[in-house]
Design a protein around this motif. Structure first.
Motif, PDB file in Angstrom:
ATOM      1  N   LYS A   1      11.311   6.727  -6.986  1.00 54.12           N
ATOM      2  CA  LYS A   1       9.896   7.056  -6.790  1.00 54.12           C
ATOM      3  C   LYS A   1       9.474   6.691  -5.364  1.00 54.12           C
ATOM      4  O   LYS A   1       9.171   5.518  -5.094  1.00 54.12           O
ATOM      5  N   PRO A   2       9.483   7.657  -4.452  1.00 60.15           N
ATOM      6  CA  PRO A   2       9.054   7.389  -3.075  1.00 60.15           C
ATOM      7  C   PRO A   2       7.630   6.824  -3.045  1.00 60.15           C
ATOM      8  O   PRO A   2       6.762   7.250  -3.810  1.00 60.15           O
ATOM      9  N   GLY A   3       7.433   5.856  -2.182  1.00 63.06           N
ATOM     10  CA  GLY A   3       6.107   5.244  -2.068  1.00 63.06           C
ATOM     11  C   GLY A   3       5.851   4.142  -3.070  1.00 63.06           C
ATOM     12  O   GLY A   3       4.749   3.600  -3.135  1.00 63.06           O
ATOM     13  N   GLU A   4       6.883   3.807  -3.871  1.00 69.66           N
ATOM     14  CA  GLU A   4       6.719   2.746  -4.871  1.00 69.66           C
ATOM     15  C   GLU A   4       7.681   1.604  -4.579  1.00 69.66           C
ATOM     16  O   GLU A   4       8.843   1.830  -4.259  1.00 69.66           O
ATOM     17  N   LEU A   5       7.179   0.381  -4.681  1.00 71.34           N
ATOM     18  CA  LEU A   5       8.008  -0.818  -4.535  1.00 71.34           C
ATOM     19  C   LEU A   5       8.024  -1.564  -5.870  1.00 71.34           C
ATOM     20  O   LEU A   5       7.095  -1.453  -6.667  1.00 71.34           O
TER      21      LEU A   5
ATOM     22  N   ARG B   1       0.841  -1.201   0.000  1.00 67.46           N
ATOM     23  CA  ARG B   1       0.000   0.000   0.000  1.00 67.46           C
ATOM     24  C   ARG B   1       0.872   1.244   0.000  1.00 67.46           C
ATOM     25  O   ARG B   1       1.796   1.358   0.812  1.00 67.46           O
ATOM     26  N   ASP B   2       0.585   2.164  -0.930  1.00 70.45           N
ATOM     27  CA  ASP B   2       1.215   3.481  -0.962  1.00 70.45           C
ATOM     28  C   ASP B   2       0.434   4.357   0.007  1.00 70.45           C
ATOM     29  O   ASP B   2      -0.723   4.710  -0.256  1.00 70.45           O
ATOM     30  N   ILE B   3       1.037   4.701   1.127  1.00 68.77           N
ATOM     31  CA  ILE B   3       0.329   5.418   2.186  1.00 68.77           C
ATOM     32  C   ILE B   3      -0.087   6.815   1.725  1.00 68.77           C
ATOM     33  O   ILE B   3      -1.207   7.268   1.996  1.00 68.77           O
ATOM     34  N   ALA B   4       0.786   7.521   1.009  1.00 74.88           N
ATOM     35  CA  ALA B   4       0.491   8.895   0.593  1.00 74.88           C
ATOM     36  C   ALA B   4      -0.728   8.959  -0.331  1.00 74.88           C
ATOM     37  O   ALA B   4      -1.599   9.826  -0.173  1.00 74.88           O
TER      38      ALA B   4
END
Length: 202
Positions: A180-184, A121-124
């Motif tokens: 890319k912050p929030g990406e896995l 889950r991307d929290i933002a």
């Protein structure tokens, strides 16, 4: 055996009836007999040694051909160290299968594969994401001479680090994307092992 050989630790618990296996057993994606014995008790770095709760159908098509397909309990190892993400529940079972050609004395060549659901889950953004992980392995054990045994395994895929021997020490099914912050993303991995054993006598 449990921690430091103390207490009890369940290693296998399954039932087999005809071509069906149900219980806690070796993953269909693994091939333990094709792994060469090593000084390291853990085995080779690319060893697939996962044990799972599974349901497997494995009929012997002919004397020389066997196929198998299974649904296995999913478990993922997700790297959340960069922040901004969290793990989600994995509800879709792993699907594994193999086709094998065998001949006298347990000799065989096997092609196996697995497909996995990897979620986070991307929290933002408040969005859940599901990535398909997969792996392929070709393996063989043979006796080219009565005193010689050869062992070969090679595997490749992405998002299957949680199944590999040495990568089990970390969370390598999904790792953070540095750009890319929030990406896995599911990293690719390749491993192989080749061994030859010579027996001077029986």
């Amino acid at each position: 055996n449990g921690y430091n050989n103390r207490d009890f630790h369940l290693k296998k618990a399954y039932a087999t009836l005809g071509p069906w296996t149900v219980g806690y057993a070796n993953s269909t994606f693994s091939d333990p007999t094709a792994m060469a014995p090593t000084v390291d008790a853990q085995g080779a770095t690319n060893k697939l040694s996962r044990t799972d709760v599974l349901v497997r159908y494995m009929p012997e098509i002919t004397k020389n051909w066997t196929v198998a397909i299974s649904l296995e309990n999913p478990s993922t190892q997700v790297d959340l160290s960069a922040g901004g993400t969290e793990a989600t529940s994995t509800w879709l079972p792993d699907a594994a299968a193999f086709v094998q050609y065998q001949w006298g004395g347990g000799q065989h060549v096997r092609l196996a594969g697995i497909v996995r659901e990897l979620g986070y889950r991307d929290i933002a953004s408040g969005k859940n994401h599901n990535i398909a992980g997969w792996g392929l392995q070709i393996s063989s054990m043979a006796h080219p001479h009565r005193n010689v045994t050869t062992y070969v395994t090679a595997n490749y895929g992405k998002g299957y680090g949680g199944l590999l021997n040495d990568l089990l020490a970390g969370n390598y099914d999904l790792v953070p994307n540095p750009d890319k912050p929030g990406e896995l993303y599911a990293p690719r991995a390749f491993g192989y092992s080749i061994g030859v054993q010579y027996n001077f006598s029986e």
